[in-house]
Design a protein around this motif. Structure first.
Motif, PDB file in Angstrom:
ATOM      1  N   GLU A 334       0.825  -1.206   0.000  1.00 37.53           N
ATOM      2  CA  GLU A 334       0.000   0.000   0.000  1.00 37.53           C
ATOM      3  C   GLU A 334       0.867   1.267   0.000  1.00 37.53           C
ATOM      4  OE1 GLU A 334      -3.862   1.503   2.539  1.00 37.53           O
ATOM      5  OE2 GLU A 334      -2.769  -0.275   3.122  1.00 37.53           O
ATOM      6  N   GLU A 335       1.988   1.200   0.722  1.00 39.07           N
ATOM      7  CA  GLU A 335       2.865   2.369   0.825  1.00 39.07           C
ATOM      8  C   GLU A 335       3.448   2.727  -0.549  1.00 39.07           C
ATOM      9  OE1 GLU A 335       5.917   1.807   3.765  1.00 39.07           O
ATOM     10  OE2 GLU A 335       6.920   3.675   3.157  1.00 39.07           O
ATOM     11  N   TRP A 336       3.845   1.693  -1.287  1.00 37.99           N
ATOM     12  CA  TRP A 336       4.368   1.900  -2.647  1.00 37.99           C
ATOM     13  C   TRP A 336       3.300   2.593  -3.500  1.00 37.99           C
ATOM     14  CZ3 TRP A 336       2.887   0.663  -7.584  1.00 37.99           C
ATOM     15  CH2 TRP A 336       3.856   0.741  -8.592  1.00 37.99           C
ATOM     16  N   LEU A 337       2.076   2.060  -3.423  1.00 41.18           N
ATOM     17  CA  LEU A 337       0.975   2.599  -4.221  1.00 41.18           C
ATOM     18  C   LEU A 337       0.709   4.070  -3.861  1.00 41.18           C
ATOM     19  CD1 LEU A 337      -0.666   1.101  -6.328  1.00 41.18           C
ATOM     20  CD2 LEU A 337      -2.345   0.538  -4.619  1.00 41.18           C
ATOM     21  N   ASN A 338       0.698   4.362  -2.565  1.00 43.26           N
ATOM     22  CA  ASN A 338       0.450   5.744  -2.135  1.00 43.26           C
ATOM     23  C   ASN A 338       1.578   6.664  -2.574  1.00 43.26           C
ATOM     24  OD1 ASN A 338      -1.911   4.988  -0.943  1.00 43.26           O
ATOM     25  ND2 ASN A 338      -1.013   4.710   1.095  1.00 43.26           N
ATOM     26  N   ASN A 339       2.818   6.178  -2.461  1.00 35.75           N
ATOM     27  CA  ASN A 339       3.962   7.031  -2.819  1.00 35.75           C
ATOM     28  C   ASN A 339       4.076   7.291  -4.312  1.00 35.75           C
ATOM     29  OD1 ASN A 339       4.781   7.494  -0.222  1.00 35.75           O
ATOM     30  ND2 ASN A 339       6.234   5.798  -0.179  1.00 35.75           N
ATOM     31  N   VAL A 340       3.689   6.319  -5.143  1.00 33.02           N
ATOM     32  CA  VAL A 340       3.751   6.607  -6.583  1.00 33.02           C
ATOM     33  C   VAL A 340       2.587   7.492  -7.024  1.00 33.02           C
ATOM     34  CG1 VAL A 340       5.133   4.599  -7.307  1.00 33.02           C
ATOM     35  CG2 VAL A 340       2.665   4.426  -7.333  1.00 33.02           C
ATOM     36  N   THR A 341       1.421   7.283  -6.426  1.00 37.18           N
ATOM     37  CA  THR A 341       0.283   8.113  -6.872  1.00 37.18           C
ATOM     38  C   THR A 341       0.416   9.551  -6.360  1.00 37.18           C
ATOM     39  OG1 THR A 341      -0.973   7.106  -5.077  1.00 37.18           O
ATOM     40  CG2 THR A 341      -1.510   6.371  -7.268  1.00 37.18           C
ATOM     41  N   SER A 342       1.006   9.731  -5.183  1.00 43.31           N
ATOM     42  CA  SER A 342       1.134  11.100  -4.658  1.00 43.31           C
ATOM     43  C   SER A 342       2.347  11.816  -5.256  1.00 43.31           C
ATOM     44  CB  SER A 342       1.290  11.063  -3.134  1.00 43.31           C
ATOM     45  OG  SER A 342       2.547  10.478  -2.809  1.00 43.31           O
ATOM     46  N   GLY A 343       3.238  11.076  -5.916  1.00 41.09           N
ATOM     47  CA  GLY A 343       4.463  11.682  -6.448  1.00 41.09           C
ATOM     48  C   GLY A 343       5.562  11.777  -5.392  1.00 41.09           C
ATOM     49  N   ALA A 344       5.338  11.151  -4.227  1.00 40.49           N
ATOM     50  CA  ALA A 344       6.314  11.267  -3.130  1.00 40.49           C
ATOM     51  C   ALA A 344       7.670  10.670  -3.504  1.00 40.49           C
ATOM     52  CB  ALA A 344       5.773  10.593  -1.870  1.00 40.49           C
ATOM     53  N   TYR A 345       7.652   9.510  -4.180  1.00 39.28           N
ATOM     54  CA  TYR A 345       8.931   8.896  -4.586  1.00 39.28           C
ATOM     55  C   TYR A 345       9.673   9.810  -5.549  1.00 39.28           C
ATOM     56  CZ  TYR A 345       8.035   4.156  -2.732  1.00 39.28           C
ATOM     57  OH  TYR A 345       7.818   3.061  -1.939  1.00 39.28           O
ATOM     58  N   GLN A 346       8.907  10.387  -6.487  1.00 38.80           N
ATOM     59  CA  GLN A 346       9.546  11.233  -7.492  1.00 38.80           C
ATOM     60  C   GLN A 346      10.240  12.427  -6.837  1.00 38.80           C
ATOM     61  OE1 GLN A 346       6.911  12.521 -10.609  1.00 38.80           O
ATOM     62  NE2 GLN A 346       8.586  12.657 -12.074  1.00 38.80           N
ATOM     63  N   HIS A 347       9.548  13.075  -5.908  1.00 36.90           N
ATOM     64  CA  HIS A 347      10.143  14.217  -5.198  1.00 36.90           C
ATOM     65  C   HIS A 347      11.376  13.777  -4.422  1.00 36.90           C
ATOM     66  CE1 HIS A 347       6.985  16.830  -6.359  1.00 36.90           C
ATOM     67  NE2 HIS A 347       6.061  16.142  -5.736  1.00 36.90           N
ATOM     68  N   TYR A 348      11.272  12.632  -3.765  1.00 38.05           N
ATOM     69  CA  TYR A 348      12.368  12.141  -2.924  1.00 38.05           C
ATOM     70  C   TYR A 348      13.615  11.897  -3.780  1.00 38.05           C
ATOM     71  CZ  TYR A 348      15.132   8.956  -0.094  1.00 38.05           C
ATOM     72  OH  TYR A 348      16.172   8.354   0.576  1.00 38.05           O
ATOM     73  N   TYR A 349      13.465  11.169  -4.898  1.00 37.46           N
ATOM     74  CA  TYR A 349      14.640  10.836  -5.704  1.00 37.46           C
ATOM     75  C   TYR A 349      15.164  12.053  -6.467  1.00 37.46           C
ATOM     76  CZ  TYR A 349      13.940   6.010  -4.364  1.00 37.46           C
ATOM     77  OH  TYR A 349      13.811   4.852  -3.626  1.00 37.46           O
ATOM     78  N   GLU A 350      14.276  12.967  -6.842  1.00 45.33           N
ATOM     79  CA  GLU A 350      14.723  14.197  -7.496  1.00 45.33           C
ATOM     80  C   GLU A 350      15.643  14.986  -6.572  1.00 45.33           C
ATOM     81  OE1 GLU A 350      11.390  16.484  -9.003  1.00 45.33           O
ATOM     82  OE2 GLU A 350      11.418  15.140 -10.743  1.00 45.33           O
ATOM     83  N   LYS A 351      15.227  15.106  -5.313  1.00 42.25           N
ATOM     84  CA  LYS A 351      16.019  15.829  -4.312  1.00 42.25           C
ATOM     85  C   LYS A 351      17.362  15.152  -4.107  1.00 42.25           C
ATOM     86  CE  LYS A 351      13.107  18.185  -0.931  1.00 42.25           C
ATOM     87  NZ  LYS A 351      12.408  17.834   0.300  1.00 42.25           N
ATOM     88  N   GLN A 352      17.324  13.816  -4.026  1.00 39.42           N
ATOM     89  CA  GLN A 352      18.544  13.051  -3.797  1.00 39.42           C
ATOM     90  C   GLN A 352      19.556  13.310  -4.908  1.00 39.42           C
ATOM     91  OE1 GLN A 352      18.422   8.834  -3.754  1.00 39.42           O
ATOM     92  NE2 GLN A 352      18.580   8.736  -1.529  1.00 39.42           N
ATOM     93  N   TYR A 353      19.062  13.357  -6.153  1.00 37.08           N
ATOM     94  CA  TYR A 353      19.991  13.532  -7.264  1.00 37.08           C
ATOM     95  C   TYR A 353      20.399  14.982  -7.455  1.00 37.08           C
ATOM     96  CZ  TYR A 353      20.202   8.708  -8.109  1.00 37.08           C
ATOM     97  OH  TYR A 353      20.468   7.377  -7.928  1.00 37.08           O
ATOM     98  N   ALA A 354      19.500  15.900  -7.092  1.00 37.79           N
ATOM     99  CA  ALA A 354      19.841  17.321  -7.214  1.00 37.79           C
ATOM    100  C   ALA A 354      20.967  17.689  -6.242  1.00 37.79           C
ATOM    101  CB  ALA A 354      18.605  18.151  -6.925  1.00 37.79           C
ATOM    102  N   SER A 355      21.022  16.990  -5.115  1.00 43.64           N
ATOM    103  CA  SER A 355      22.013  17.361  -4.104  1.00 43.64           C
ATOM    104  C   SER A 355      23.381  16.725  -4.350  1.00 43.64           C
ATOM    105  CB  SER A 355      21.496  16.952  -2.717  1.00 43.64           C
ATOM    106  OG  SER A 355      21.406  15.548  -2.660  1.00 43.64           O
ATOM    107  N   ARG A 356      23.540  15.970  -5.440  1.00 43.66           N
ATOM    108  CA  ARG A 356      24.826  15.298  -5.698  1.00 43.66           C
ATOM    109  C   ARG A 356      25.824  16.219  -6.372  1.00 43.66           C
ATOM    110  NH1 ARG A 356      23.872   9.001  -7.155  1.00 43.66           N
ATOM    111  NH2 ARG A 356      23.061   8.484  -5.112  1.00 43.66           N
TER     112      ARG A 356
END
Ligand code: NAD
Ligand code: DAU
Length: 356
Positions: A334-356
Motif C-alpha cells: 500500500e505504501e508503494w501505491l500511495n507514494n507513486v500516486t502522490s508523487g512522493a517517490y519522485q520528489h524524494y529521488y529528485e532531491k537526492q539527485y539534485a544534491s549530488r
C-alpha cells in the motif's frame, strides 16, 4: 568469465525493474548499468533489493539528451544495450503526443547513434558480441478484428501517438541494421501485468480504485480484448532472446491469454471481494461505463510460435495464479501505491539527485 557491461534503459520502470532484477541476480559476471530519467513512471523503490549489488549501477539521465548519451557510451564502452525507456501510456499520448515523439523516437535515435559510434559497425560481419536489443510492443501492428493473430510479418498499422512512436522507433532500429550493420534484435510483446506497474494502467488502477471504493471507468462497452502476459515471463523472454536471438530478427512475445476487458474486470472484482471480505458482487457495483478512448484498438492477440519453437520459451504462469499474486502484491504494498500516486517517490529521488 565472459565479462560484459550492459546498458538497460528504463530499468526503474515496470518491466525494466523486473528485467534488471533478473539479470543482476542471474549474471554476477555482467555489469548492469540502469539508465533512467525517473519520470512519474519509474522509481528506485522498485529496485531496493538489488541497489547494493556489486554488478549494478544506476545512472539518472534523459535519452533525449544526445550529448549526455554520447558521453555515457564513451565512459562505459557498453558491450550491449537493452532499450526499454519510453513513454508508455496510450491515454497520455493522446493528451500530449510530443513527449512520446521526443522520448520514443528521438531518444531511440540518440541511443542508436551512440551505439553505432562506439561499435564502429560498417558491415554485417558476424559473429559480434555487441547487441542493440529494442523492446517494443504489439500495438505497432494495429487493431485486430475477431479473427487472426499478430505475426512477426504482420504489416505495421499503429493508430495512437504512442504506438506510432514505438513503430517509428522499430523502423529506425531496423534501418540502422540494414544501413549501418548495427547488430539488433527487436521483440514485440503483448500487455504485461504484475507488480510495480504505475496505477494508471488498467489492472493496478482498478485494484487501487476498488480498494478505495472509487468508480471503475470502463472505456466504451468494455469489449476490447487484450492478451495478458505475466511481467516476469516477459523479462525471461528478453533474457532468452538477448542471449540466443538471431541478429536482425524480430520476435513476438505473448501469453496466449486473451481477455475481454469487462470479463477481466469482473475477475478482479471477484478476487478483491474475497480479499477485502466484501459480499460477492459488491466491487462490481463500482463499474462505470465512460466515453471510449479515441482510436481505441479493438483486439490484440500475439502469435509467439517463433520464440517458442526456435528458442523454447513458454509462459510459466497460469493467469488465475498471476492475477491473484498481482492483486495481493498491490494490497500488501500500500505504501508503494500511495507514494507513486502522490508523487512522493519522485520528489524524494529528485532531491537526492539534485544534491549530488
Ligand atoms: P514504464 O512507463 O513503466 O517505464 C518506462 C521507464 O522509462 C520509466 O522508468 C521512465 O522513468 C523511463 N523513461 C521515460 N522517459 C525516459 C527518458 N527520456 N530517458 C530515460 N528514461 C526514461 O513502461 P513499461 O510498461 O515498463 O514499458 C517498458 C518498455 O516496454 C516500453 O518501451 C514499452 O513500450 C514496452 N512494452 C510495454 C508493455 C506493457 O504492457 N507495459 C508491453 C509491451 C512493450
Ligand atoms: O499491448 C501492449 C501495450 O499494453 C503496451 O505497449 C503499453 O505500454 C501498455 O500501456 C498497454 O497498453 P493498453 O492501452 O492496452 O493498456 P491499458 O492498461 O491502458 O488499457 C488496457 C485496456 O483497458 C484497454 O483496452 C483500455 C482499457 N481501459 C484502460 C484504462 C486505463 C479502460 O477501460 N479503462 C481505463 O481506465
Amino acid at each position: 568469465m565472459n565479462l560484459k557491461t550492459i546498458l538497460i534503459t528504463g530499468g526503474a520502470g515496470f518491466i525494466g525493474s523486473h528485467l534488471v532484477r533478473l539479470l543482476v541476480n542471474k549474471y554476477p559476471n555482467y555489469k548492469i548499468i540502469n539508465l533512467d530519467k525517473l519520470t512519474y513512471a519509474g522509481n528506485l523503490a522498485n529496485l531496493t533489493d538489488v541497489e547494493n549489488a556489486p554488478n549494478y549501477e544506476f545512472v539518472k539521465g534523459d535519452i533525449v539528451d544526445a550529448d549526455f548519451i554520447h558521453a555515457l557510451f564513451d565512459k562505459y564502452q557498453f558491450d550491449a544495450v537493452i532499450h526499454l525507456a519510453a513513454e508508455s501510456h496510450v491515454d497520455r499520448s493522446i493528451a500530449n503526443p510530443m513527449e512520446f515523439i521526443m522520448t520514443n523516437i528521438v531518444g531511440t535515435a540518440n541511443l542508436l547513434n551512440a551505439a553505432r559510434s562506439i561499435w564502429k559497425t560498417s558491415n554485417l560481419q558476424p559473429p559480434t558480441s555487441n547487441l542493440f536489443y529494442h523492446v517494443s510492443t504489439d500495438e505497432v501492428y494495429g487493431s485486430l478484428g475477431n479473427e487472426g493473430m499478430f505475426k512477426e510479418t504482420t504489416p505495421y498499422d499503429p493508430r495512437s501517438p504512442y504506438s506510432a512512436s514505438k513503430a517509428s522507433s522499430d523502423h529506425l532500429v531496423r534501418a540502422y541494421y540494414h544501413t549501418f550493420g548495427l547488430p539488433i534484435v527487436i521483440s514485440n510483446c503483448s500487455n504485461n501485468y504484475g507488480s510495480h506497474q504505475f496505477p494508471e494502467k488498467l489492472i493496478p488502477l482498478f485494484i487501487h480504485n476498488i480498494k478505495n471504493n472509487k468508480s471503475l471507468p470502463v472505456y466504451g462497452k468494455g469489449e476490447n480484448i487484450r492478451d495478458w502476459l505475466w511481467v516476469e515471463d516477459h523479462a525471461r523472454a528478453i533474457d532468452v532472446l538477448f542471449h540466443n536471438a538471431k541478429i536482425g530478427e524480430t520476435y513476438n512475445i505473448g501469453g496466449h491469454n486473451e481477455w475481454k476487458n469487462i470479463d477481466l474486470i469482473k475477475v478482479i472484482c471477484k478476487v478483491m471481494d474475497k480479499k477485502l471480505g466484501r459480499t460477492e458482487g459488491e466491487s462490481e457495483k463500482l463499474i462505470t461505463y465512460v466515453t471510449d478512448r479515441a482510436g481505441h484498438d479493438l483486439r490484440y492477440a500475439i502469435d509467439s510460435t517463433k520464440l517458442q519453437h526456435d528458442l523454447g520459451w513458454t509462459p510459466s504462469l497460469q493467469f488465475e495464479e498471476g492475477i491473484e499474486k498481482t492483486i495481493q502484491w498491490y494490497l500488501t504494498n500500500e505504501e508503494w501505491l500511495n507514494n507513486v500516486t502522490s508523487g512522493a517517490y519522485q520528489h524524494y529521488y529528485e532531491k537526492q539527485y539534485a544534491s549530488r
